[in-house]
Enzyme design. Structure first.
Site, mmCIF file in Angstrom:
data_model
loop_
_atom_site.group_PDB
_atom_site.id
_atom_site.type_symbol
_atom_site.label_atom_id
_atom_site.label_comp_id
_atom_site.label_asym_id
_atom_site.label_seq_id
_atom_site.Cartn_x
_atom_site.Cartn_y
_atom_site.Cartn_z
ATOM 1 N N GLU A 18 54.214 7.178 55.028
ATOM 2 C CA GLU A 18 55.475 6.576 55.022
ATOM 3 C C GLU A 18 56.441 6.912 56.243
ATOM 4 O O GLU A 18 56.110 7.776 57.003
ATOM 5 C CB GLU A 18 55.954 7.344 53.866
ATOM 6 C CG GLU A 18 55.071 6.821 52.643
ATOM 7 C CD GLU A 18 56.058 6.792 51.579
ATOM 8 O OE1 GLU A 18 57.179 7.208 51.071
ATOM 9 O OE2 GLU A 18 54.857 7.207 50.261
ATOM 10 N N CYS A 25 49.657 16.049 51.824
ATOM 11 C CA CYS A 25 50.159 17.365 52.035
ATOM 12 C C CYS A 25 49.496 19.048 51.277
ATOM 13 O O CYS A 25 49.072 18.216 49.907
ATOM 14 C CB CYS A 25 52.278 17.849 51.965
ATOM 15 S SG CYS A 25 52.631 19.445 52.793
ATOM 16 N N CYS A 42 54.496 21.722 47.046
ATOM 17 C CA CYS A 42 56.176 21.807 46.190
ATOM 18 C C CYS A 42 56.309 21.394 45.272
ATOM 19 O O CYS A 42 56.166 20.036 44.754
ATOM 20 C CB CYS A 42 57.459 21.538 47.079
ATOM 21 S SG CYS A 42 57.147 22.519 49.037
ATOM 22 N N CYS A 99 58.107 17.530 44.487
ATOM 23 C CA CYS A 99 57.839 16.390 45.847
ATOM 24 C C CYS A 99 57.274 15.875 45.749
ATOM 25 O O CYS A 99 55.652 15.585 45.227
ATOM 26 C CB CYS A 99 57.872 17.782 47.016
ATOM 27 S SG CYS A 99 58.152 16.740 48.463
ATOM 28 N N GLY A 117 53.876 14.602 54.811
ATOM 29 C CA GLY A 117 53.145 16.674 55.546
ATOM 30 C C GLY A 117 54.271 17.909 56.162
ATOM 31 O O GLY A 117 55.238 17.360 55.881
ATOM 32 N N GLU A 118 53.651 18.940 56.055
ATOM 33 C CA GLU A 118 54.237 19.833 56.833
ATOM 34 C C GLU A 118 53.542 19.924 57.918
ATOM 35 O O GLU A 118 52.997 20.232 58.524
ATOM 36 C CB GLU A 118 53.678 20.772 55.911
ATOM 37 C CG GLU A 118 53.771 22.627 56.880
ATOM 38 C CD GLU A 118 54.586 22.710 56.811
ATOM 39 O OE1 GLU A 118 55.250 22.967 58.333
ATOM 40 O OE2 GLU A 118 55.935 22.529 56.011
ATOM 41 N N SER A 129 61.300 19.802 60.884
ATOM 42 C CA SER A 129 61.430 20.503 59.103
ATOM 43 C C SER A 129 59.958 20.701 58.655
ATOM 44 O O SER A 129 58.789 21.121 58.383
ATOM 45 C CB SER A 129 61.725 19.488 58.400
ATOM 46 O OG SER A 129 61.577 19.688 56.545
ATOM 47 N N LEU A 150 64.564 25.332 52.645
ATOM 48 C CA LEU A 150 64.629 27.149 51.720
ATOM 49 C C LEU A 150 64.361 26.591 50.644
ATOM 50 O O LEU A 150 63.760 27.694 49.335
ATOM 51 C CB LEU A 150 65.663 27.267 52.075
ATOM 52 C CG LEU A 150 66.056 29.221 51.768
ATOM 53 C CD1 LEU A 150 65.091 30.116 52.359
ATOM 54 C CD2 LEU A 150 67.543 29.123 52.815
ATOM 55 N N HIS A 151 65.633 25.988 49.485
ATOM 56 C CA HIS A 151 64.633 25.569 48.231
ATOM 57 C C HIS A 151 66.165 26.798 47.545
ATOM 58 O O HIS A 151 65.597 26.334 45.827
ATOM 59 C CB HIS A 151 64.176 25.032 47.846
ATOM 60 C CG HIS A 151 63.966 23.431 49.003
ATOM 61 N ND1 HIS A 151 65.073 22.264 48.859
ATOM 62 C CD2 HIS A 151 62.603 23.110 49.712
ATOM 63 C CE1 HIS A 151 64.730 21.419 50.106
ATOM 64 N NE2 HIS A 151 62.915 21.787 50.212
ATOM 65 N N CYS A 160 60.741 10.422 50.841
ATOM 66 C CA CYS A 160 58.759 10.281 50.953
ATOM 67 C C CYS A 160 57.944 10.878 50.259
ATOM 68 O O CYS A 160 58.343 11.610 49.521
ATOM 69 C CB CYS A 160 58.773 11.103 52.460
ATOM 70 S SG CYS A 160 59.182 10.087 54.271
#
Length: 351
Positions: A101, A121, A125, A128, A168-169, A200, A224-225, A342
């Site tokens: 995406e 990914c 998380c 997500c 993705g990371e 990111s 961070l979250h 996303c």
């Protein structure tokens, strides 16, 4: 020759393309002049999906390229346009059937494209959508630039800013992302300045330090979250490998090496990380750092059992940080009518 044996020509820089064409000319006996490299590179940047579209390239050279190389321009499978703000969300299909995406957003300072760096990914998380089906594979450099090229070609508008915050990371695909940054910055190509690119990461400390040593002038955004280790481990499995203190040390190292401010992304989740105590902890954690905090009202993901914080909770959280002299913005939600966050389109397509 099978597809897997062919050359990913779209991932080559102009000088690499020149070298490849020289070697191809020698191995096939077909004369390919050096200036053809700039012509072919220009066609790739314009969005040629096939060698047959390259009008000023002789047929015998196109035939040799077709036999030995391939173009990886993503194809539009689904396109959603917001009736609220004109945000455009793409579900792109890649050459092997994988889907990714991208989101095109218009701002006063220019057009921004949020791109994916992986098909899926593996970071896991818990809030997500991108990680719902795990990781299928890394994207090639060409598949990242291809998202920009395909969006520009479809909309007829220039992309001036890129955020690597899609599926993705990025730092889990380190080498390909580094090559992508070189490609997208190429003066003969898309020519997008590194200062106009944000990357990111969920916090891969070893890769943050490696990226710092590159001294690239991109903006690093760290997801961070949470302001304490236990909450972060609950929300983000990567925190079990890289402790919060280690992440902060890596971020300080990045700042010292690049002189660039870090943006900390913080999704506001009701009852999980949005209390005044959480804000106070975050204020202490970031005290004295060259940074900015981006508070993100949680995007609704039906497969996840989380809800976004109230407007009042976000305002209270923001004020506590500002009282600690930390710069804060609350992200404006674009494309709310098309689920512009996303991962959702890809997950639905997989089903």
């Amino acid at each position: 020759m099978t597809f897997l044996d062919k050359k990913d020509i779209s991932s080559l820089l102009p000088e690499e393309l020149c070298e490849y064409l020289s070697a191809l000319s020698e191995s096939t006996g077909v004369k390919i002049e050096k200036y053809r490299a700039s012509q072919i590179f220009s066609w790739l940047v314009k969005g040629a999906a096939d060698f047959s579209e390259m009008g000023n390239i002789p047929k015998n050279i196109k035939a040799v390229l077709e036999e030995n190389a391939y173009i990886t321009l993503p194809q539009i499978q689904t396109k959603l346009v917001s009736k609220i703000d004109g945000t455009v969300k793409y579900l792109f299909r890649l050459h092997d059937g994988e889907c990714i995406e991208s989101v095109f957003m218009r701002y006063e300072h220019g057009n921004t494209l949020c791109i994916s760096s992986q098909a899926g990914c593996r970071m896991g998380c818990t809030f997500c959508a991108s990680t719902l089906n795990g990781l299928s594979r890394n994207l090639l450099p060409s598949e990242m630039t291809g998202q920009v090229i395909a969006a520009q070609k479809d909309l007829g508008e220039k992309v001036s800013n890129i955020v690597m915050m899609g599926i993705g990371e990025p730092l889990d695909n380190y080498d390909n992302v580094k090559k992508f940054l070189t490609l997208v910055n190429c003066p003969d190509g898309l020519n997008i300045g590194l200062r106009h690119i944000s990357l990111s990461t969920c916090g891969l400390c070893d890769k943050i330090r490696a990226l710092a040593d590159e001294k690239l002038q991109i903006t690093l955004s760290v997801s961070l979250h949470a302001s304490d280790s236990e909450t972060r481990k609950m929300l983000m499995p990567v925190a079990r490998k890289f402790e919060l203190d280690e992440l902060m040390d890596a971020c300080r190292y990045y700042i010292s090496k690049t002189g660039r401010r870090i943006s900390f992304e913080y999704s506001m989740i009701h009852g999980k990380n949005d209390t005044p105590e959480c804000a106070e902890n975050l204020k202490k954690l970031l005290s004295g750092m060259l940074c900015h905090v981006n508070l993100i009202p949680l995007n609704d993901v039906k497969e996840r059992n989380y809800t976004r914080s109230s407007r009042e909770a976000i305002q209270r959280f923001s004020k506590i940080l500002e009282d600690g002299h930390i710069t804060v913005t609350v992200r404006r939600k674009l494309g709310s009518d098309i689920n512009a966050s996303c991962g959702q389109l890809r997950a639905g397509n997989a089903k």
